[in-house]
Every structure is written in C-alpha cells, then in structure tokens.
Design a protein around this motif. Structure first.
Motif, mmCIF file in Angstrom:
data_model
loop_
_atom_site.group_PDB
_atom_site.id
_atom_site.type_symbol
_atom_site.label_atom_id
_atom_site.label_comp_id
_atom_site.label_asym_id
_atom_site.label_seq_id
_atom_site.Cartn_x
_atom_site.Cartn_y
_atom_site.Cartn_z
ATOM 1 N N ASP A 205 1.865 -5.450 3.311
ATOM 2 C CA ASP A 205 0.801 -6.162 4.021
ATOM 3 C C ASP A 205 1.102 -7.656 3.971
ATOM 4 O O ASP A 205 0.843 -8.330 2.968
ATOM 5 C CB ASP A 205 -0.545 -5.861 3.374
ATOM 6 C CG ASP A 205 -1.694 -6.460 4.170
ATOM 7 O OD1 ASP A 205 -1.433 -7.066 5.225
ATOM 8 O OD2 ASP A 205 -2.851 -6.316 3.734
ATOM 9 N N TYR B 13 0.846 -1.201 0.000
ATOM 10 C CA TYR B 13 0.000 0.000 0.000
ATOM 11 C C TYR B 13 0.877 1.245 0.000
ATOM 12 O O TYR B 13 2.022 1.227 0.450
ATOM 13 C CB TYR B 13 -0.893 0.047 1.241
ATOM 14 C CG TYR B 13 -1.930 -1.053 1.334
ATOM 15 C CD1 TYR B 13 -3.152 -0.939 0.676
ATOM 16 C CD2 TYR B 13 -1.706 -2.183 2.104
ATOM 17 C CE1 TYR B 13 -4.117 -1.937 0.777
ATOM 18 C CE2 TYR B 13 -2.659 -3.183 2.209
ATOM 19 C CZ TYR B 13 -3.859 -3.056 1.551
ATOM 20 O OH TYR B 13 -4.804 -4.045 1.654
ATOM 21 N N LYS C 163 2.065 -6.585 11.669
ATOM 22 C CA LYS C 163 1.636 -5.642 10.636
ATOM 23 C C LYS C 163 0.911 -4.453 11.258
ATOM 24 O O LYS C 163 1.127 -3.300 10.865
ATOM 25 C CB LYS C 163 0.725 -6.359 9.649
ATOM 26 C CG LYS C 163 0.162 -5.471 8.545
ATOM 27 C CD LYS C 163 -0.815 -6.251 7.682
ATOM 28 C CE LYS C 163 -2.020 -6.684 8.486
ATOM 29 N NZ LYS C 163 -3.039 -7.373 7.654
ATOM 30 N N SER C 164 0.059 -4.702 12.255
ATOM 31 C CA SER C 164 -0.674 -3.638 12.916
ATOM 32 C C SER C 164 0.275 -2.699 13.661
ATOM 33 O O SER C 164 0.127 -1.465 13.609
ATOM 34 C CB SER C 164 -1.697 -4.229 13.880
ATOM 35 O OG SER C 164 -2.368 -3.215 14.589
ATOM 36 N N ARG D 237 2.228 -0.570 11.153
ATOM 37 C CA ARG D 237 1.417 0.506 10.586
ATOM 38 C C ARG D 237 1.269 1.666 11.563
ATOM 39 O O ARG D 237 1.328 2.837 11.177
ATOM 40 C CB ARG D 237 0.054 -0.016 10.165
ATOM 41 C CG ARG D 237 -0.875 1.073 9.643
ATOM 42 C CD ARG D 237 -1.935 0.547 8.763
ATOM 43 N NE ARG D 237 -2.796 1.622 8.251
ATOM 44 C CZ ARG D 237 -3.578 1.509 7.194
ATOM 45 N NH1 ARG D 237 -3.637 0.369 6.528
ATOM 46 N NH2 ARG D 237 -4.326 2.524 6.800
#
Length: 221
Positions: free
Chosen positions: A132, A102, A140-141, A144
């Motif tokens: 991702d 992304y 990943k969370s 981010r």
C-alpha cells in the motif's frame, strides 16, 4: 545405413504405451492439464452471480479442459458456485503506523453434485501480498484489481483440480457406506442369533421336565 534402436528407447516406448492403456482402462481422459473422470465430461454450471467474473473464469476453464457446459438437469453433474469473499490483514506498518503491506485472502465456496453418487461442498482460498503506497493511490487501485483477478483465476484452477479428484472421493464415500451397511447387518445377525438361542433354550426347558426343574433350581439359587 541400418537404423539402430537402443534398448532404452524400446523400454521408454513400452512404458508410454502401458500408461496410455492404464489411463484409458480406468475411465479417465486427459483434458488440459488434469485427468478428469468421464462422469463430468458434461457439466452444468450455476452460481450466485452468473454474470460475475468468477463465473466467467470457471467457464473458461471448462473450455480449456474439454468439459462441455450444459443446461442444469437432475441427470447431469452440477458445479454450483455458492459465494466469494475477499479479506485482508496487515503484515507490516510504516513509521507513522499506517499499514504498508497487506495479505489479501480470496475465498470461494462451491458445491459439486453428481447424480446417484452424492454431493460435496468445498472451500478454496488464495492468498496474495499487496503493498500500500500512499503516494500512488491510482496505481495502487489498479494493482489491487489485477491481483484480485489473478486470485480468481487461481481459484478457478483449484476448482478444476478438485474436479479431477471426484472419482476417488465418491469411491471412498461408497466404501464407507458399504462398510457401515455391513456392520449394521452383522449386528442384526448377531442379535437374531442371540434371540434364536434364547428361544431354543426356552423350548428345550419346556419340553424336558428335568431341565425345567434344573432351571428353577438355578433361578432359586
């Protein structure tokens, strides 16, 4: 042993002193990494969320660059954070058509108000790429969140760079307003001169019968 001073060292010293004098004379002071105008030595900060992370980031930039935060007032400049938003778009896909990469876009809108000079609204954007990985959902969370925090920090720095350009921006606005005023006055002077010329011609024709007859002849033709 006698010390030796090279001409290059003298020139370098003279250049540094000259730049320091020029900086002091034009109303700027070095604060942090930017040259900020004296008009914002004291600055009030308001925002859509005074407890949010963006508000804290900008306030920390104030401390870093020697800006004294003060309470909002009509007599002091104000920086108002209007809104923030985060968007994303897909850059690449996995073989199963699931998004793999992304591009995150963090957008901040803010307004700068300087008393007796005006206000300007700006938008700053920061872009970052984000991978991702479906196998590491928790990591990943966290990643981010870290990226978004870095984007807020970068946006706060961009706001400070915009503050450093305030003097040039408002000087340009004043020059444009002065030019518009001069053009308006010139148009008014030309209109008044034209009206006066017509009045003088009419008075002359009324006072001179021969000229009045000539004018009547010209009108008949």
């Amino acid at each position: 042993m006698r010390a030796f001073i090279s001409p290059k060292s003298i020139i370098r010293t003279f250049f540094v002193v000259l730049m320091a004098l020029a900086t002091a004379s034009c109303g700027f002071h070095l604060r942090g990494n930017y040259m900020l105008p004296d008009d914002i030595a004291k600055l009030s900060l308001t925002s859509f969320d005074q407890y949010g992370q963006l508000h804290r980031q900008v306030k920390s930039q104030f401390q870093l660059h020697g800006i004294e935060p003060v309470a909002p007032s009509s007599r002091v400049p104000n920086l108002h954070l209007i809104s923030e938003s985060t968007g994303e778009r897909t850059l690449s896909l996995y073989q199963n058509a699931r998004a793999a990469e992304y591009e995150l876009t963090y957008t901040v809108r803010y307004r700068i108000v300087v008393p007796e000079k005006g206000s300007q609204t700006y938008t700053t954007r920061v872009n970052r790429t984000f991978l991702d990985n479906p196998l590491t959902a928790l990591a990943k969370s966290v990643e981010r969140d870290m990226i978004e925090q870095e984007m807020r920090e970068q946006a706060a720095k961009q706001i400070m760079r915009q503050l450093a350009r305030l003097t040039a921006i408002f000087n340009q606005m004043e020059e444009q307003e002065l030019e518009a005023l001069l053009e308006q006055n010139t148009d008014n002077d030309e209109r008044v001169s034209t009206e006066l010329g017509l009045d003088v011609k009419a008075d002359s024709a009324a006072a001179d019968p021969a000229a009045r007859q000539d004018n009547q002849a010209e009108s008949a033709q």
